[in-house]
Write an enzyme that holds these catalytic residues in place. Structure first.
Site, PDB file in Angstrom:
ATOM      1  N   HIS A 356      33.161  52.340  44.489  1.00 23.08           N
ATOM      2  CA  HIS A 356      34.521  51.816  44.278  1.00 23.08           C
ATOM      3  C   HIS A 356      34.997  51.853  42.837  1.00 23.08           C
ATOM      4  O   HIS A 356      36.052  51.293  42.537  1.00 23.08           O
ATOM      5  CB  HIS A 356      34.622  50.374  44.763  1.00 23.08           C
ATOM      6  CG  HIS A 356      34.488  50.207  46.233  1.00 23.08           C
ATOM      7  ND1 HIS A 356      35.566  50.155  47.084  1.00 23.08           N
ATOM      8  CD2 HIS A 356      33.400  50.108  47.020  1.00 23.08           C
ATOM      9  CE1 HIS A 356      35.144  50.002  48.325  1.00 23.08           C
ATOM     10  NE2 HIS A 356      33.825  49.977  48.320  1.00 23.08           N
ATOM     11  N   LYS A 544      47.827  41.620  40.619  1.00 24.34           N
ATOM     12  CA  LYS A 544      46.487  42.202  40.767  1.00 24.34           C
ATOM     13  C   LYS A 544      45.605  41.535  39.734  1.00 24.34           C
ATOM     14  O   LYS A 544      46.099  40.777  38.893  1.00 24.34           O
ATOM     15  CB  LYS A 544      46.529  43.710  40.544  1.00 24.34           C
ATOM     16  CG  LYS A 544      47.265  44.135  39.256  1.00 24.34           C
ATOM     17  CD  LYS A 544      47.294  45.637  39.058  1.00 24.34           C
ATOM     18  CE  LYS A 544      48.312  46.366  39.888  1.00 24.34           C
ATOM     19  NZ  LYS A 544      47.781  47.156  40.959  1.00 24.34           N
ATOM     20  N   ARG A 545      44.285  41.806  39.776  1.00 26.72           N
ATOM     21  CA  ARG A 545      43.425  41.260  38.730  1.00 26.72           C
ATOM     22  C   ARG A 545      43.915  41.712  37.360  1.00 26.72           C
ATOM     23  O   ARG A 545      44.501  42.779  37.218  1.00 26.72           O
ATOM     24  CB  ARG A 545      41.978  41.747  38.944  1.00 26.72           C
ATOM     25  CG  ARG A 545      41.255  41.025  40.053  1.00 26.72           C
ATOM     26  CD  ARG A 545      41.147  39.554  39.801  1.00 26.72           C
ATOM     27  NE  ARG A 545      40.120  39.263  38.822  1.00 26.72           N
ATOM     28  CZ  ARG A 545      38.970  38.668  39.095  1.00 26.72           C
ATOM     29  NH1 ARG A 545      38.701  38.295  40.322  1.00 26.72           N
ATOM     30  NH2 ARG A 545      38.085  38.433  38.148  1.00 26.72           N
ATOM     31  N   LYS A 550      44.438  48.200  33.944  1.00 22.44           N
ATOM     32  CA  LYS A 550      45.581  48.025  34.854  1.00 22.44           C
ATOM     33  C   LYS A 550      46.892  47.861  34.075  1.00 22.44           C
ATOM     34  O   LYS A 550      47.976  47.932  34.643  1.00 22.44           O
ATOM     35  CB  LYS A 550      45.358  46.821  35.775  1.00 22.44           C
ATOM     36  CG  LYS A 550      44.166  47.001  36.724  1.00 22.44           C
ATOM     37  CD  LYS A 550      44.009  45.797  37.646  1.00 22.44           C
ATOM     38  CE  LYS A 550      42.730  45.810  38.450  1.00 22.44           C
ATOM     39  NZ  LYS A 550      42.813  46.632  39.675  1.00 22.44           N
ATOM     40  N   THR A 652      44.915  48.941  46.468  1.00 28.59           N
ATOM     41  CA  THR A 652      45.328  48.683  47.839  1.00 28.59           C
ATOM     42  C   THR A 652      46.607  47.852  47.821  1.00 28.59           C
ATOM     43  O   THR A 652      47.390  47.904  48.768  1.00 28.59           O
ATOM     44  CB  THR A 652      44.229  47.931  48.623  1.00 28.59           C
ATOM     45  OG1 THR A 652      43.672  46.929  47.777  1.00 28.59           O
ATOM     46  CG2 THR A 652      43.133  48.870  49.079  1.00 28.59           C
ATOM     47  N   LYS A 656      50.202  47.857  50.125  1.00 28.45           N
ATOM     48  CA  LYS A 656      50.846  46.672  50.729  1.00 28.45           C
ATOM     49  C   LYS A 656      52.318  46.615  50.329  1.00 28.45           C
ATOM     50  O   LYS A 656      53.192  46.323  51.150  1.00 28.45           O
ATOM     51  CB  LYS A 656      50.103  45.402  50.309  1.00 28.45           C
ATOM     52  CG  LYS A 656      48.677  45.360  50.859  1.00 28.45           C
ATOM     53  CD  LYS A 656      47.786  44.317  50.197  1.00 28.45           C
ATOM     54  CE  LYS A 656      46.320  44.636  50.503  1.00 28.45           C
ATOM     55  NZ  LYS A 656      45.371  43.921  49.639  1.00 28.45           N
TER      56      LYS A 656
END
Ligand code: NBG
Length: 805
Positions: A356, A544-545, A550, A652, A656
């Protein structure tokens, strides 16, 4: 079986009276909640009896091992899967109660950090929906991921005691316990002239499964999530210590054992190298393998081991459960008496593995000395696996020493779990097309060259039942009205919506459904944070985290730049915006926590400045978790997926948002690439360096943060604002961020991607002003989202890897 509102009411009142001896209307909310849970259990049982054919041949059984299962609340999910949600809502109303009030009682188990844990939860949901016999193996952490509070802009972590009031769905199964061994040493033995090994002087822990039913859509398949709890083998207490008044000593052994399942490691970057974490991982593996072997023997006898790979599939979710490989070897050899070669064939053919992440800091490694001390026999087996592996390498190859080093499971005094996973499994997959491709070119290159057939891609997916049907009732109702309800069990059908792209009335209704979701989120934010959101502003969302790659920071810079521009020109022609953030930072991750403070400080400055606060607003929603995520995704207009290309394995959240009609603003990273293929450039905003460009910078240099700053006055100004007192009202100067950008040459290319990001955003802003065009883009995202159903993903796993369909 319940088929009407009346039927529901009958069941509900019957059970209320049977169990509590009280009319339903007189029960407290929590008692009504308990009654509803029993209605669900009873209903599930009836369906299983009615639909399961006991004479049907049982298919292959899949066991999905994961250290994280972020399952979310289950009650509404169960009601939907049984097809009785609306009867329950209506029936409870008629009985003077309220379904939403009861649903709110259920705790949201935080048994995961983020995407990886939520993926595991979507996967078990999809296995049950598709009728695959597939159980989850996880841990029953007493404390889930911390609860996040924001105080003066800083993240505060509070324990998540989710079990305080009990957990209605779990069933303790002490009779199914497995005894797990730690420590001790290994003796060589000779029995009848055959050499063997005996593990002695170990200490033991009892693993008790707490089973949670996983009810598939349609209610015909019920699988199980086994959550293992660590307990003493014999409930003892040190009486001498107790009598001497030393209570903590008296309970010492017990608390050391219970520590194993006391807390989830609150870090989404693994490789934390902590001893307790290693204990947790082995505990899960030994308990799960113990149960599988016992079930198998009960069903097939003691000597059908050669058929194990045809009947059982063990899937390991990232490297955390990789010890399944040596553990299955250990059981087959030491307990079942198989020879190495046979045990190895069986093990390899039974186990498959998903990677992952390619972030180097996240690849798990353990110090050999510590590993050996805690798990001496397992270590011996790994050592032998590696010896044989090394021996099998083609020595004639000029690169032999490179291949040997890069693929070794033991190197530099460490056990390398990713390499062990590849050596000991028959299939290795990544989680998006781009990520799987990167795997074969980087961390697993040498393995790939040796055996390309072992590698494949399985692009992630999400449960549309939870993230669309459950999370977005207004859109669900509109889709039902437009194309019927078949799409609920077969998401492919959602593409029929494409026919409405030019139907103005439909597009208007779509916009209306979105507005309802924005109002719903606005209410949540008002209730929890006392902030008013304007439902007529554009909701631009990044949840998100928190992680440097990110790039929440890039989004923050976009907002700071907008603030600077609005101060200079209050008439700047843009739509009104609400910038929404949510997400947790690992406790020890200093940079990520500084970014949280940065965003909250921006929020303070923007929201309190009358020159701009009629146009833009910034909100950081506390404690991102599955439940509030279900409110956030449906309310978004813009989905921010802006990671440095090559870093986000899949994502993911991006799926969504898309399924709920948000338009993605993103880099060509992870599954964004596949979103782009599905909706086309015209229905998405793409920007930034490609993963090849990023790779090139890392390999050959040529990127200069100061160069970027000198070339762009906006960046110059903002990097100064970080530290020049601009944020003094928030009592902070962002030196950590400043240093990461300038002294460390901006490892994640925030500055280099800034200009193209802002341009892409401005383009979306322009398009948004044409509301019909925007709704059409939104529709294109919804109508083309079927590919991202986890049902599709699981079907691919089942067909290509597990052979379980
Ligand atoms: C995460 C990736 C995400 C991906 C999820 C699920 C880990 C180790 N990896 O991009 O960062 O969507 O896994 O596959 O948590």
């Amino acid at each position: 079986m319940i088929k009407t509102t009346e039927g529901f009411k009958r069941e509900f009142t019957r059970i209320a009276e049977d169990v509590f001896g009280t009319p339903a209307e007189k029960l407290s909310d929590s008692d009504q909640f308990a009654v509803l849970a029993r209605v669900i259990n009873h209903e599930a049982m009836l369906r299983r009896e009615a639909f399961t054919d006991p004479s049907a041949p049982a298919g292959k059984k899949v066991y999905y091992f994961s250290m994280e299962f972020l399952i979310g609340k289950l009650m509404e999910n169960y009601l939907i899967n049984l097809g009785i949600r609306d009867f329950a809502a209506e029936g409870l109303k008629e009985l003077g109660s309220d379904l939403d009030k009861l649903l709110a009682i259920e705790p949201d188990p935080g048994l995961g950090n983020g995407g990886l844990g939520r993926l595991a939860a979507c996967f078990i949901d999809s296995m049950a929906a598709l009728g695959i016999r597939g159980d989850g193996m996880g841990l029953r952490y007493k404390f889930g991921l911390f609860k996040q509070k924001i105080e003066s802009g800083y993240q505060i972590e509070l324990p998540d005691a989710w079990l305080d009031e009990g957990y209605i769905w779990e069933n303790a199964k002490p009779y199914d316990s497995v005894i797990v061994r730690f420590g001790g040493k290994v003796d060589r033995t000779y029995k009848n002239g055959v050499m063997g090994y005996e593990h002695v002087d170990y200490s033991t822990v009892r693993a008790v499964p707490y089973d949670v039913p996983i009810l598939g859509f349609g209610g015909t398949t019920i699988n199980t999530l086994h959550l293992w709890d660590a307990q003493p083998v014999h409930d003892t207490i040190d009486m001498d210590a107790f009598n001497a008044g030393n209570y903590s000593k008296a309970m010492k052994e017990r608390s050391e054992i219970e520590a194993i399942t006391s807390i989830l490691y609150p870090d989404d970057r693994q490789g934390i190298g902590k001893k307790l974490r290693l204990r947790q991982e082995y505990f899960l593996v030994a308990a799960g393998i113990g149960m599988i072997v016992r079930e198998y023997k009960a069903k097939h006898g003691n000597d059908e081991w050669a058929e194990l790979p045809e009947r059982v599939q063990i899937h390991i979710n990232d490297t955390h459960p990789t010890m399944c490989i040596p553990e299955l070897m250990r059981v087959l050899m030491d307990e079942e008496g198989l020879e190495w070669d046979d045990a190895w064939e069986i093990t390899k053919n039974t186990i498959s593995f998903t990677n992952h992440t390619v972030l180097p800091e996240a690849l798990e490694k353990w110090r050999i000395a510590e590993f050996q001390e805690l798990l001496p026999r397992v270590y011996m087996i790994i050592d032998e696996i590696n010896r044989r592996w090394q021996q099998s390498l083609p020595e004639k190859d000029d690169n032999w020493h490179i291949i040997s080093r890069e693929t070794s499971a033991l190197w530099d005094n460490e056990v390398k779990m990713a390499n062990l996973s590849v050596i000991g499994s028959h299939s290795v997959n990544g989680v998006s097309a781009l990520h799987s491709d990167i795997l074969t070119k980087t961390i697993f290159k040498e393995f790939y060259d040796l055996d390309p057939a072992k590698f494949n891609n399985k692009t992630n997916g999400i449960s549309h039942r939870r993230f669309l049907i459950q999370a977005n009732p207004s859109l669900t109702a509109l889709i039902n009205k437009t194309i019927g309800t078949k799409w609920q069990s077969d998401l492919e059908q959602i593409s029929k919506l494409n026919a409405y792209a030019d139907d103005s009335a439909f597009l208007e209704e779509l916009a209306k459904a979105k507005r309802e979701n924005k109002l719903r989120l606005a209410k949540y934010v008002r209730d929890h944070m006392e902030i008013e959101l304007d439902p007529d502003s554009v909701f631009d969302v990044q949840v998100k985290r928190l992680h440097a790659y990110k790039r929440q920071l890039l989004n923050g810079f976009k907002i700071l730049d907008l603030y600077n521009r609005l101060k200079a020109d209050p008439d700047l022609p843009i739509n009104n915006y609400t910038f929404i953030f949510a997400g947790k930072a690992a406790q020890g991750y200093v940079f990520a926590k500084e970014v949280i403070k940065f965003i909250n400080s921006l929020a303070d400055i923007v929201n309190s400045d009358p020159d701009v606060n009629q146009k833009i607003k910034v909100v950081f929603i506390e404690n991102f978790c599955v439940s509030n995520a279900q409110l956030i995704y449906p309310a978004a207009d813009i989905s921010e997926q802006i990671s440095t290309a090559g870093k986000e394995a899949s994502g993911t959240g991006n799926m969504k948002f898309m399924m709920n009609g948000a338009v993605t603003l993103g880099t060509m990273d992870g599954a964004n690439v596949e979103i782009n293929q599905l909706v086309g450039d015209e229905n998405m905003g793409i920007f930034g360096f490609s993963s090849d460009e990023v790779d090139n910078f890392y390999k050959h240099g040529g990127y200069s943060a100061t160069g970027c700053i000198n070339a762009d006055p906006r960046l110059k100004r903002m990097t100064e604002q970080l530290v020049d007192g601009f944020f003094s009202k928030c009592d902070y100067s962002f030196w950590g961020i400043h240093d990461a950008l300038i002294n460390s040459n901006d490892e994640y290319f925030v500055l280099g991607d800034f200009d193209s990001y802002v341009k892409a955003w401005e383009n979306m802003d322009r398009i948004y002003s044409d509301r019909e065009r925007w709704s059409r883009m939104s529709l294109a995202n919804i109508a083309n989202s079927a590919f991202f159903s986890s049902d599709r993903t699981i079907r691919e796993y089942a067909e290509d890897i597990w052979k379980a369909l």
